[in-house]
Design an enzyme around this catalytic site. Structure first.
Site, mmCIF file in Angstrom:
data_model
loop_
_atom_site.group_PDB
_atom_site.id
_atom_site.type_symbol
_atom_site.label_atom_id
_atom_site.label_comp_id
_atom_site.label_asym_id
_atom_site.label_seq_id
_atom_site.Cartn_x
_atom_site.Cartn_y
_atom_site.Cartn_z
ATOM 1 N N ASP A 380 0.848 -1.191 0.000
ATOM 2 C CA ASP A 380 0.000 0.000 0.000
ATOM 3 C C ASP A 380 0.883 1.240 0.000
ATOM 4 O O ASP A 380 2.070 1.179 0.345
ATOM 5 C CB ASP A 380 -0.883 0.033 1.251
ATOM 6 C CG ASP A 380 -1.991 -1.011 1.192
ATOM 7 O OD1 ASP A 380 -2.291 -1.474 0.081
ATOM 8 O OD2 ASP A 380 -2.539 -1.351 2.245
ATOM 9 N N ASP A 674 -4.539 -2.875 5.275
ATOM 10 C CA ASP A 674 -4.951 -2.291 6.549
ATOM 11 C C ASP A 674 -6.458 -2.298 6.753
ATOM 12 O O ASP A 674 -6.935 -2.189 7.869
ATOM 13 C CB ASP A 674 -4.423 -0.858 6.689
ATOM 14 C CG ASP A 674 -4.800 0.016 5.502
ATOM 15 O OD1 ASP A 674 -5.634 -0.413 4.687
ATOM 16 O OD2 ASP A 674 -4.250 1.131 5.388
ATOM 17 N N ASP A 678 -9.390 -5.717 2.814
ATOM 18 C CA ASP A 678 -8.107 -6.294 2.395
ATOM 19 C C ASP A 678 -7.939 -7.734 2.881
ATOM 20 O O ASP A 678 -6.993 -8.413 2.481
ATOM 21 C CB ASP A 678 -6.939 -5.458 2.943
ATOM 22 C CG ASP A 678 -6.786 -4.136 2.220
ATOM 23 O OD1 ASP A 678 -7.099 -4.089 1.024
ATOM 24 O OD2 ASP A 678 -6.360 -3.150 2.849
#
Length: 970
Positions: A380, A674, A678
């Site tokens: 990310d 997070d 996900d």
């Protein structure tokens, strides 16, 4: 029991204690209410606010929360700690180690040997053989038990780290973050998407709360919780929405506490490498059993051949048989490399403990190993590559550009009013006073940045929020990329505010706000201008959000969801999230280590490209957006993946698809995440890495490793530790296989030619201890070093025992067998041993030389790839301790415990000879390394010559073609 009857139960000691501490409600009443989900009992007690009042709490300000108040609540209602299964004691592991079948057989042999020895030779001389075996067995048992107990303590400590969860709680008007273990009955806690419900409680208020109760009830469908369904249970997870909750049961009184009490949780996970090495241990053990059986048969055959009367058996004959049998069993004990799985456990425990210091918490053991072989990291952007400390740097409001630290523009009231509502009301974060006059913000970094932007325009959060009523909230999630709020204004009209991804929100707008606050139809020209502003912000590495609103006629038209069209574009904001210090170096380190880094972000293409350039991820690779990626065929996706470096505007589904496609291409994939959405990608990946600060509890629960500081550099450290584990276990395997091969072949060959084994039972058990427990302790705990990241990853199809390892194993085993066989056959002649104890001296020297060969071979094993085996020697004090300890014990065994170890003291010259034989292993290692370097050089030279010859032929062919045509001249 009916609610009325339950409430009138006679007050017991707990109730008296509650009344003494001014709690006019019983713990049993609250527990029963939760267990039965009794709405009638809830109504009888006066509802949620009445129960809060009886618990000396307020839904607006929380509990008092001072030390005395918290102690009283824990005394009356208990603490929020779930009892764990008691830790196994050291003596449990001693008892478990004593149940090893081969050790039991050896113990029986030792007992029989002891009885026969004492009965035939008396106490003075008859105890040594059986006593020596017994002492050796006890040492093996104690060392094994101590190692297992130590690992148990370490894993227990790591389990406690895993269980640490933090939650937002309201105490004395202040919102603060505390560990869920510190929660008490009466606390008011805030729940948001991805949180785990930390205790049993009652819903106070909130929006769109969706609870996943599958962990408690097995119900796969998420449950809506609102004013009609108030009960929330510990252990469940918030799938969507947010709410405030009153805690009414904690610890063992909760539903999760009752469930956990019935569970006997055992940490018996076996990692893939442990499984592989266990299979290897079984194979080697079977080979050793064949060697042992063959040795026993040869010894028996020679004994029976020499025995004159086969029908007469004396006690001495039985003693010889027991000696042969115990020797055969000991060979099996030595051959079975119990140290292989032990080395994995030691390496994992050591790495896990060190990784916590490096800000990584391991939730699944096998992830440590797998991360060392990772070939691709999908990371990310927000919070991992960046600091997650966001600030609104620029904004375009009604065509007017606002910039941080510039002169403040004056917005008209009909622009400022909706703008502040969009910034402060359509916002899930909060501002709280910490009691010292300072204000703290709670919420996501993006929301906090917008909140501070609103405050900087000269207002307060309370003033704006008191001026309108929130009727409906649609929380942000990574699938919709939007957040919406429906407000009721003072004049009674309704207004919907949305914010989110700029392109998405802009497509939902058909008007825009001008500098005077008038709504103007959005034509193509004005839309292009707004897109130009978005692009300009994005090129400056700013994350862009669009804010929009619309006045709607009636709430009933949008009871299910807010409208998705007809909005007026209010503002475009550019948020800066700085790149973390050290990220660029970490990305370059991954590149040199052969690990691909792919940035996966929800930002638009321009912002993502700019950030990827800034962080060093984007070099000459491909950038693609999620919608384009998901429309490709599987073959098309794989073609793009070969050079992909950035995926922008991705959804959780895109990330999941990306992981599956990379795995299908043979990559070992690590993925960061997070958010709640996900979880599928984290679960699908070979290694799931959840963020410890910004990550939700759902994401952490699905992950294999939690990155405690959300830093990409910590992820690279995890990869380095993974490689270190793999390398350390390779070192131990090389060391143990060398000793195994040498010991087995030496005993068998000596039995064939001389009729007796050169190494006795006690000596073999000591060698077994060196090879297994002590060898694992020395080699499996080597710390990681930077050179590990200069090598390519092993990958999915890499060999565990490399060609270089086989060279080392064969060379060292061959050397040890050669020199010890020469001693065995010609030792007396070479060393000039003619005294009556020559045989004993030779046996002791063979034993001593063999042990010293293993000690020096430990130095060779710790630096398998280097010529200099003493490189960074003082970086691992445990290795030095094991070497010194082994050498010390060996000297004591030879010089002082001869009767026990079947040896006699050696003089200085004999010790020097033994040391020379052992240390020559270092020379053998050097020779092997030089041979490997030369062979690699010759191979590379040959390969380059072949390439040169091939290119020359191609050049000549092109030249010949050109000389035959008149179109060109080469």
């Amino acid at each position: 029991m009916p609610a009325e009857q339950f409430c009138s139960v006679k007050v017991d000691s707990t109730c008296k204690m509650a009344e003494e501490n001014n709690f006019p409600i019983q713990s049993e009443t609250l527990v029963h209410m939760m267990q039965s989900q009794s709405h009638s009992l809830l109504k009888q007690c006066g509802g949620v606010e009445a129960i809060a009042f009886k618990l000396r709490a307020s839904v607006e300000t929380g509990i008092c929360g001072d030390k005395v108040d918290l102690e009283n609540r824990r005394k009356v209602f208990g603490s929020n700690i779930v009892r764990e299964k008691p830790l196994k004691t050291f003596w449990y592991f001693v008892w478990d180690a004593m149940h090893d079948f081969l050790l039991v057989v050896l113990a029986i042999c030792a007992a029989i040997s002891l009885l026969l020895g004492i009965s035939t030779e008396g106490w003075k001389d008859g105890w040594s053989d059986g006593g020596g075996i017994t002492v050796s067995i006890l040492i093996v048992v104690l060392v094994t038990a101590a190692s297992d107990y130590r690992q148990s303590l370490q894993f227990q400590a790591l389990e406690r780290e895993k269980e640490k969860v933090f939650t937002d709680v309201l105490r004395n008007r202040r919102r603060q973050k505390i560990c869920i273990d510190d929660l008490v009955v009466g606390d008011i806690i805030s729940l948001s998407t991805g949180d785990q419900v930390p205790a049993d409680g009652l819903y106070i208020s909130g929006y769109s709360l969706l609870i996943d109760e599958s962990s408690m009830t097995g119900e796969s469908e998420p449950q809506h919780v609102d004013e009609n369904k108030l009960f929330l249970f510990s252990g469940t997870k918030v799938q969507d929405g947010f709410a405030k909750m009153l805690v009414i049961s904690v610890g063992m009184n909760t539903a999760w506490g009752h469930a956990k009490e019935l569970l006997c949780k055992e940490n018996c996970e076996e990692t893939p490498m442990q499984q592989k090495l266990s299979s290897l241990a079984i194979l080697i053990g079977n080979i050793g059993m064949c060697f042992a059986l063959l040795t026993f048969i040869l010894l028996m055959a020679r004994f029976l051949k020499q025995k004159e009367n086969l029908w007469y058996w004396s006690s001495q004959d039985f003693w010889v048989l027991i000696k042969y049998f115990s020797l055969a069993v000991t060979i099996v004990v030595v051959a079975v490399p119990e140290g292989l799985p032990l080395a994995v456990t030691l390496a994992l425990a050591y790495a896990m403990r060190r990784m916590i210091l490096e800000k990584a918490l391991v939730r699944r053991l096998s992830a440590c190993e797998t991360m060392g072989s990772a070939t691709c990291i999908c990371t990310d952007k927000t919070g991992t590559l960046t600091t997650n400390q966001m600030t609104v740097l620029k904004a375009c409001v009604g065509g007017v550009l606002w910039q941080l630290h510039a002169s403040e523009p004056q917005f008209p009231d009909n622009v400022l009013g909706p703008l502040l509502q969009g910034l402060l009301q359509n916002n899930s974060s909060d501002v709280v006073n910490d009691g010292t006059g300072k204000q703290s913000c709670f919420g996501s970094p993006t929301e906090i940045a917008l909140l501070r932007f609103g405050i900087s325009l000269g207002t307060s959060v309370e003033a704006v929020r008191c001026n309108s009523q929130v009727l409906k909230v649609e929380p942000f999630n990574s699938t919709k990329k939007l957040m919406g709020t429906l407000l009721k204004l003072p004049e009674g009209k309704l207004r919907a505010h949305i914010k989110g991804a700029s392109e998405l929100v802009l497509d939902m707008c058909d008007t825009t706000i001008d500098a005077d606050g008038n709504q103007v139809f959005m034509d193509e020209r004005s839309k292009c201008e707004l897109n130009g502003i978005i692009s300009k912000f994005a090129h400056e590495s700013l994350r862009t959000l669009c804010l929009a609103f619309q006045d709607i006629p009636h709430q009933s038209l949008f009871e299910k969801s807010l409208p998705r069209e007809g909005y007026a574009c209010l503002a475009i904001v550019g948020i800066k999230d700085p790149i973390r210090v050290g990220v660029k170096d970490a990305v370059q380190l991954c590149s040199s280590a052969g690990i691909r880094v792919i940035m996966v972000t929800g930002d638009n293409l321009t912002t993502a490209t700019s950030v990827a350039h800034e962080s060093g991820i984007l070099t000459d690779g491909l950038v693609i957006d999620g919608p384009s990626f998901r429309t490709l065929s599987s073959d098309g996706r794989r073609q793009k993946l070969a050079n992909l470096q950035v995926m922008a505007r991705s959804s959780p589904g895109d990330k999941h698809m990306l992981v599956k496609e990379l795995q299908a291409m043979g990559e070992i994939v690590a993925v960061t995440g997070d958010g709640t959405n996900d979880a599928p990608a984290l679960h699908e990946a070979d290694v799931g890495l959840a963020m410890g600060i910004s990550g939700t509890e759902v994401a952490k629960g699905s992950a294999d490793i939690v990155i405690l500081d959300d830093n990409f550099s910590s992820i690279v450290n995890v990869a380095k530790f993974g490689r270190c584990i793999f390398k350390n276990i390779q070192k131990f395997v090389q060391f143990q296989l060398t000793a195994n091969i040498a010991a087995l072949v030496l005993n068998l060959s000596s039995t064939c030619f001389f009729g007796h084994a050169p190494l006795t039972t006690v000596q073999l058990l000591w060698i077994n201890l060196i090879m297994d427990a002590l060898g694992a302790l020395a080699l499996a705990t080597e710390p990681p070093h930077s050179e590990l990241m200069d090598q390519p990853p092993v990958g999915r199809k890499g060999k565990f025992i490399s060609n270089e390892m086989w060279w080392n194993i064969c060379a060292q085993a061959g050397y040890q067998l050669s020199v010890l066989s020469i001693l065995q056959f010609q030792g007396k002649k070479i060393l000039g041993l003619e005294a009556g104890n020559a045989e004993d001296i030779l046996s002791t020297m063979i034993f001593n030389s063999f042990v010293l060969c293993q000690i020096f071979n430990e130095f060779n094993a710790r630096e398998m790839d280097k010529v200099n085996v003493f490189h960074n020697l003082f970086g691992n004090w445990l290795f030095l301790f094991v070497v010194v300890f082994t050498l010390t014990v060996q000297v004591i065994l030879v010089e002082s415990l001869g009767k026990l170890a079947n040896s006699i003291p050696l003089n200085r010259e004999q010790w020097l000879i033994c040391l020379s034989i052992g240390s020559f292993s270092l020379v053998v290692h050097l020779a092997v390394k030089i041979l490997i370097i030369l062979s690699k050089y010759i191979w590379n030279l040959k390969s380059n010559l072949n390439k040169y010859a091939m290119h020359r032929k191609e050049y000549e062919a092109i030249g010949k073609h050109c000389s035959n045509c008149n179109n060109c001249k080469v």
